[in-house]
Write a protein that holds these residues in place. Structure first.
Motif, PDB file in Angstrom:
ATOM      1  N   ILE A 224      -1.681   2.487   2.340  1.00 19.30           N
ATOM      2  CA  ILE A 224      -1.193   2.471   0.959  1.00 19.30           C
ATOM      3  C   ILE A 224       0.257   2.940   0.963  1.00 19.30           C
ATOM      4  O   ILE A 224       0.553   4.123   1.157  1.00 19.30           O
ATOM      5  CB  ILE A 224      -2.049   3.382   0.055  1.00 19.30           C
ATOM      6  N   HIS A 225       1.154   1.989   0.767  1.00 24.26           N
ATOM      7  CA  HIS A 225       2.582   2.286   0.800  1.00 24.26           C
ATOM      8  C   HIS A 225       3.104   2.635  -0.598  1.00 24.26           C
ATOM      9  O   HIS A 225       2.668   2.043  -1.591  1.00 24.26           O
ATOM     10  CB  HIS A 225       3.369   1.084   1.326  1.00 24.26           C
ATOM     11  N   THR A 226       4.039   3.561  -0.664  1.00 25.82           N
ATOM     12  CA  THR A 226       4.762   3.836  -1.897  1.00 25.82           C
ATOM     13  C   THR A 226       5.969   2.913  -1.970  1.00 25.82           C
ATOM     14  O   THR A 226       6.754   2.847  -1.017  1.00 25.82           O
ATOM     15  CB  THR A 226       5.248   5.304  -1.953  1.00 25.82           C
ATOM     16  N   VAL A 227       6.089   2.175  -3.054  1.00 27.16           N
ATOM     17  CA  VAL A 227       7.249   1.310  -3.270  1.00 27.16           C
ATOM     18  C   VAL A 227       8.120   2.000  -4.309  1.00 27.16           C
ATOM     19  O   VAL A 227       7.790   2.005  -5.505  1.00 27.16           O
ATOM     20  CB  VAL A 227       6.816  -0.100  -3.750  1.00 27.16           C
ATOM     21  N   ARG A 228       9.188   2.609  -3.861  1.00 25.32           N
ATOM     22  CA  ARG A 228      10.014   3.443  -4.732  1.00 25.32           C
ATOM     23  C   ARG A 228      10.556   2.660  -5.912  1.00 25.32           C
ATOM     24  O   ARG A 228      11.072   1.551  -5.770  1.00 25.32           O
ATOM     25  CB  ARG A 228      11.167   4.070  -3.938  1.00 25.32           C
ATOM     26  N   GLY A 229      10.418   3.255  -7.089  1.00 22.73           N
ATOM     27  CA  GLY A 229      10.898   2.629  -8.306  1.00 22.73           C
ATOM     28  C   GLY A 229       9.966   1.571  -8.861  1.00 22.73           C
ATOM     29  O   GLY A 229      10.220   1.021  -9.934  1.00 22.73           O
ATOM     30  N   VAL A 230       8.873   1.280  -8.144  1.00 22.78           N
ATOM     31  CA  VAL A 230       7.929   0.249  -8.588  1.00 22.78           C
ATOM     32  C   VAL A 230       6.526   0.827  -8.737  1.00 22.78           C
ATOM     33  O   VAL A 230       5.987   0.943  -9.825  1.00 22.78           O
ATOM     34  CB  VAL A 230       7.902  -0.948  -7.614  1.00 22.78           C
ATOM     35  N   GLY A 231       5.906   1.193  -7.593  1.00 20.74           N
ATOM     36  CA  GLY A 231       4.526   1.681  -7.622  1.00 20.74           C
ATOM     37  C   GLY A 231       3.975   1.789  -6.218  1.00 20.74           C
ATOM     38  O   GLY A 231       4.531   2.499  -5.384  1.00 20.74           O
ATOM     39  N   TYR A 232       2.928   1.002  -5.920  1.00 21.86           N
ATOM     40  CA  TYR A 232       2.267   1.101  -4.627  1.00 21.86           C
ATOM     41  C   TYR A 232       1.858  -0.282  -4.136  1.00 21.86           C
ATOM     42  O   TYR A 232       1.671  -1.214  -4.923  1.00 21.86           O
ATOM     43  CB  TYR A 232       1.029   2.001  -4.725  1.00 21.86           C
ATOM     44  N   ARG A 233       1.698  -0.388  -2.808  1.00 21.54           N
ATOM     45  CA  ARG A 233       1.262  -1.647  -2.205  1.00 21.54           C
ATOM     46  C   ARG A 233       0.248  -1.356  -1.115  1.00 21.54           C
ATOM     47  O   ARG A 233       0.494  -0.535  -0.222  1.00 21.54           O
ATOM     48  CB  ARG A 233       2.450  -2.413  -1.610  1.00 21.54           C
ATOM     49  N   TYR A 234      -0.893  -2.037  -1.191  1.00 21.26           N
ATOM     50  CA  TYR A 234      -1.928  -1.927  -0.157  1.00 21.26           C
ATOM     51  C   TYR A 234      -1.575  -2.916   0.938  1.00 21.26           C
ATOM     52  O   TYR A 234      -1.485  -4.115   0.705  1.00 21.26           O
ATOM     53  CB  TYR A 234      -3.303  -2.224  -0.745  1.00 21.26           C
ATOM     54  N   ALA A 235      -1.383  -2.418   2.159  1.00 22.58           N
ATOM     55  CA  ALA A 235      -0.898  -3.248   3.259  1.00 22.58           C
ATOM     56  C   ALA A 235      -1.963  -4.227   3.732  1.00 22.58           C
ATOM     57  O   ALA A 235      -3.153  -3.899   3.777  1.00 22.58           O
ATOM     58  CB  ALA A 235      -0.456  -2.362   4.417  1.00 22.58           C
ATOM     59  N   LEU A 236      -1.546  -5.410   4.107  1.00 19.58           N
ATOM     60  CA  LEU A 236      -2.432  -6.370   4.742  1.00 19.58           C
ATOM     61  C   LEU A 236      -2.688  -5.941   6.171  1.00 19.58           C
ATOM     62  O   LEU A 236      -1.910  -5.182   6.754  1.00 19.58           O
ATOM     63  CB  LEU A 236      -1.783  -7.765   4.698  1.00 19.58           C
ATOM     64  N   PRO A 237      -3.789  -6.405   6.800  1.00 18.92           N
ATOM     65  CA  PRO A 237      -4.167  -5.918   8.125  1.00 18.92           C
ATOM     66  C   PRO A 237      -3.070  -5.988   9.173  1.00 18.92           C
ATOM     67  O   PRO A 237      -2.897  -5.082   9.972  1.00 18.92           O
ATOM     68  CB  PRO A 237      -5.347  -6.809   8.495  1.00 18.92           C
TER      69      PRO A 237
END
Length: 241
Positions: A224-237
């Motif tokens: 689960i990555h933090t995308v600064r200024g946006v939100g979050y992104r769940y990484a693909l495998p």
């Protein structure tokens, strides 16, 4: 009187007769004193029993989608019933607690209850928990993390992981959108069901707890990555390798 230790885990059986024609979820209510109101208008078929011994028998016969049980369940107590079922079944279990039932509610969640709700029960609070999600969307898998929305179960590398309700909904939303950055506003609408943002740091705190539960690195996350200024992104495998 029947001994709780003599109870066996119910063996799944095929529903017959009326049960084969049901289109909506089947809710088994194990509670000696409850009034739920009419859930049939929401497509929910309710089966009621008054004690834990009968609940075990009816689970085998009815194969319910969800179990709702009260804290003061006679016959077989609620925590023992949850522990017994979790040995072999991925059944969504909702635990009903009154004021003063905090200690047993904690034990129920530790034993494997999916969620805890207040008694007396309120239909609008129960509906989001008892709606069964049909088709492929019910089961999600991204990398080593699997999530079953109907059974309310999360597995990491095949091992079950306890995830509280709000974090479960957050994980499901992120997994459904894996590979895409989702905004905090989207998370507020889809997980907190509100157009207004939750209090400061609420989402961040839930993300931190969720990372810990699924084995993600809290300082240098790879799932689960933090995308600064946006939100979050769940990484693909392929991003986590």
């Amino acid at each position: 009187m029947r001994r709780a230790t003599a109870a066996a885990v119910p063996t799944p059986v095929q529903r017959t007769g009326e049960a084969t024609t049901r289109n909506g979820p089947v809710l088994l209510v194990a509670d000696p004193d409850t009034e739920l109101g009419d859930l049939s208008q929401y497509g929910v078929h309710v089966v009621h029993c008054a004690d834990g011994v009968e609940a075990l028998l009816r689970i085998g016969a009815e194969q319910p989608d969800i179990l709702l049980l009260g804290a003061d369940l006679p016959g077989i107590d609620a925590v023992t019933l949850i522990t017994t079922l979790r040995r072999s079944m991925d059944l969504r279990i909702i635990f009903g607690a009154r004021a003063g039932d905090a200690d047993i509610a904690i034990k129920a969640l530790q034993a494997g209850a999916s969620a805890c709700v207040a008694r007396p029960y309120r239909i609008q609070e129960l509906l989001p928990l008892i709606q069964v999600i049909p088709g492929a969307e019910a089961r999600l898998r991204v990398g080593e993390v699997e999530l079953d929305q109907n059974a309310h179960v999360v597995r990491v590398c095949g091992e079950p992981v306890h995830v509280p309700l709000r974090e479960f909904e957050l994980l499901a939303f992120l997994m459904r959108n894996a590979g895409r950055a989702v905004t905090r506003q989207e998370i507020s609408r889809q997980v907190w069901h509100s157009s207004a943002s939750p209090p400061n740091n609420t989402i961040a705190v839930h993300i931190k707890r969720l990372r810990r539960r699924i084995g993600d690195d809290e300082k240098h996350p790879v799932i689960i990555h933090t995308v600064r200024g946006v939100g979050y992104r769940y990484a693909l495998p392929d991003e986590t390798l």
